[in-house]
Scaffold this motif. Sequence first.
Motif, PDB file in Angstrom:
ATOM      1  N   SER A 170     107.678 -61.082 -19.096  1.00 47.74           N
ATOM      2  CA  SER A 170     107.629 -62.175 -20.067  1.00 47.74           C
ATOM      3  C   SER A 170     108.009 -63.511 -19.455  1.00 47.74           C
ATOM      4  N   SER A 171     108.174 -63.552 -18.148  1.00 49.91           N
ATOM      5  CA  SER A 171     108.595 -64.773 -17.446  1.00 49.91           C
ATOM      6  C   SER A 171     109.903 -65.315 -17.999  1.00 49.91           C
ATOM      7  N   GLY A 172     110.775 -64.411 -18.453  1.00 47.23           N
ATOM      8  CA  GLY A 172     112.082 -64.809 -18.964  1.00 47.23           C
ATOM      9  C   GLY A 172     112.052 -65.434 -20.330  1.00 47.23           C
ATOM     10  N   LYS A 173     110.909 -65.371 -21.044  1.00 45.08           N
ATOM     11  CA  LYS A 173     110.778 -66.036 -22.335  1.00 45.08           C
ATOM     12  C   LYS A 173     111.077 -65.122 -23.517  1.00 45.08           C
ATOM     13  N   VAL A 174     111.322 -63.842 -23.271  1.00 49.27           N
ATOM     14  CA  VAL A 174     111.639 -62.897 -24.346  1.00 49.27           C
ATOM     15  C   VAL A 174     112.997 -62.284 -24.043  1.00 49.27           C
ATOM     16  N   LYS A 175     114.005 -62.616 -24.886  1.00 49.98           N
ATOM     17  CA  LYS A 175     115.373 -62.221 -24.602  1.00 49.98           C
ATOM     18  C   LYS A 175     116.030 -61.634 -25.853  1.00 49.98           C
ATOM     19  N   LEU A 176     117.047 -60.825 -25.624  1.00 46.06           N
ATOM     20  CA  LEU A 176     117.815 -60.234 -26.718  1.00 46.06           C
ATOM     21  C   LEU A 176     119.283 -60.543 -26.506  1.00 46.06           C
ATOM     22  N   TYR A 177     119.928 -61.087 -27.553  1.00 48.13           N
ATOM     23  CA  TYR A 177     121.346 -61.433 -27.509  1.00 48.13           C
ATOM     24  C   TYR A 177     122.095 -60.634 -28.577  1.00 48.13           C
ATOM     25  N   ALA A 178     123.388 -60.459 -28.343  1.00 50.28           N
ATOM     26  CA  ALA A 178     124.259 -59.914 -29.382  1.00 50.28           C
ATOM     27  C   ALA A 178     124.645 -61.044 -30.322  1.00 50.28           C
ATOM     28  N   ALA A 179     124.287 -60.926 -31.607  1.00 51.34           N
ATOM     29  CA  ALA A 179     124.652 -61.951 -32.571  1.00 51.34           C
ATOM     30  C   ALA A 179     126.101 -61.799 -33.002  1.00 51.34           C
ATOM     31  N   ARG A 180     126.551 -60.570 -33.070  1.00 50.40           N
ATOM     32  CA  ARG A 180     127.922 -60.312 -33.492  1.00 50.40           C
ATOM     33  C   ARG A 180     128.364 -58.975 -32.925  1.00 50.40           C
ATOM     34  N   LYS A 181     129.592 -58.915 -32.459  1.00 46.23           N
ATOM     35  CA  LYS A 181     130.141 -57.645 -31.984  1.00 46.23           C
ATOM     36  C   LYS A 181     131.513 -57.441 -32.610  1.00 46.23           C
ATOM     37  N   GLU A 182     131.766 -56.227 -33.015  1.00 46.97           N
ATOM     38  CA  GLU A 182     133.028 -55.901 -33.659  1.00 46.97           C
ATOM     39  C   GLU A 182     133.521 -54.578 -33.100  1.00 46.97           C
ATOM     40  N   SER A 184     133.737 -51.617 -30.931  1.00 49.18           N
ATOM     41  CA  SER A 184     132.787 -50.947 -30.042  1.00 49.18           C
ATOM     42  C   SER A 184     131.375 -50.961 -30.609  1.00 49.18           C
ATOM     43  N   THR A 185     131.088 -51.896 -31.522  1.00 54.81           N
ATOM     44  CA  THR A 185     129.796 -51.917 -32.204  1.00 54.81           C
ATOM     45  C   THR A 185     129.153 -53.293 -32.144  1.00 54.81           C
ATOM     46  N   TYR A 186     127.837 -53.319 -31.865  1.00 49.71           N
ATOM     47  CA  TYR A 186     127.048 -54.525 -32.061  1.00 49.71           C
ATOM     48  C   TYR A 186     126.632 -54.556 -33.525  1.00 49.71           C
ATOM     49  N   LYS A 187     126.988 -55.623 -34.231  1.00 49.21           N
ATOM     50  CA  LYS A 187     126.610 -55.764 -35.631  1.00 49.21           C
ATOM     51  C   LYS A 187     125.707 -56.970 -35.783  1.00 49.21           C
ATOM     52  N   GLY A 188     124.515 -56.832 -35.285  1.00 48.91           N
ATOM     53  CA  GLY A 188     123.539 -57.912 -35.359  1.00 48.91           C
ATOM     54  C   GLY A 188     123.067 -58.345 -33.986  1.00 48.91           C
ATOM     55  N   PHE A 189     121.799 -58.750 -33.918  1.00 48.09           N
ATOM     56  CA  PHE A 189     121.190 -59.197 -32.670  1.00 48.09           C
ATOM     57  C   PHE A 189     120.367 -60.448 -32.933  1.00 48.09           C
ATOM     58  N   ILE A 190     120.156 -61.226 -31.879  1.00 49.67           N
ATOM     59  CA  ILE A 190     119.289 -62.395 -31.942  1.00 49.67           C
ATOM     60  C   ILE A 190     118.165 -62.198 -30.937  1.00 49.67           C
TER      61      ILE A 190
END
Length: 376
Positions: A170-182, A184-190
């Motif tokens: 994707s030439s670095g144009k498609v990314k996934l971030y953690a929106a919120r972590k609590e 030992s759990t990811y509670k949401g992604f961006i």
Amino acid sequence: MKKILTASALALLIAGCAAAPTIDSVSAAAPLTLSVDGQSVLPKLHPFHSEELLYVPARALLEYYPGELKWDNAHKKLIFTTNSSRTVLSPGSSAIQVQYTQTDGAYEDKLEGPVLLKEGHVYVSSGAVDLLTGAVAKLAASGGTVNITSGDVSTSVRVPKEPLAIAAGSSGKVKLYAARKEGSTYKGFILEVNGGKHSFNWKSPRLVSYPPELHYADVDEDGKPEAIVILSLGTGTGISQEEVHVVKPEVWKEIAVPAAEKAASAAVSSQISLDSGDVVVRLELAGSTPSKVALRLPGRAGDGGLDYFGKQAGIGAVTYYKVANGKLKAETSLSVGMLESMGRLMLDYKRGGTGLILDSIKFEPHDTTEQYVEKE
């Protein structure tokens, strides 16, 4: 003192309360800068030392912790309310009060030092940040910057500087971030695609050894690539689970994808029987290329018979997804007895209706069970 890990206890620190009286015990100090998760913030608000305690501007946590705040000017109290709790902080005091809105539970606790007001802004001690949130606020070795970094139990809504995953090709144009972590759990992604961002409330464990996967491919064959997110739900003895999310980024819409174990269960019928001391497992597989498979386990009838093996095969103890040759694929285990794996069901998805549906499914025995497959 116990650690308080609720979002309400975190967010009660994050507003300026200019109407409250100013505390005059703050000592002068050389200006310090502040960094949150590696990013410089609030250049006009400087951390300082008071009574040997390091204080940081509480407004920095606006980018770090969720919460809505209301200043009660009549009682000079800061109130934070969520769907589960109500937290009160009295400026100039180290005591906090927490009340759960869904129950009658309530308690008080005491911080390391009082919240201070300096020039109309709220500051909290670095030790209080650690106590209340699990995040760590400390002076860098250089002595010029105070760093606040996420701890294992921190609840973060700040988009990290570094993504969890970048889609290959994707030439670095498609990314996934953690929106919120609590904890030992990811509670949401961006999800970020070509500069645009959108949040999703997916949840998954924070597993260092099994990070999220991200792909970018036209898996529904409509001429436009989708973002495919694969999350690990956990692993254990004989068990490993993943889930998949397929998003059309031009409208930020997640399309329907039947879970591999459910799609396989709907497409595979099985029967387990005994035959002269052997155990026979018969499978009928539907899909675009129907097939039949039989496995004969010689001499296994004495291993508990059908009380152990059951009357039907189990599906789905181990499930994985992948994207290959522009198609979404999955594999899920087929087992008998107490999760005794016979092999894998290999699935291909295709476009159908408003999302993806099962295309083909086939059975692949393990190297150790291939000898039990009966020839047609």
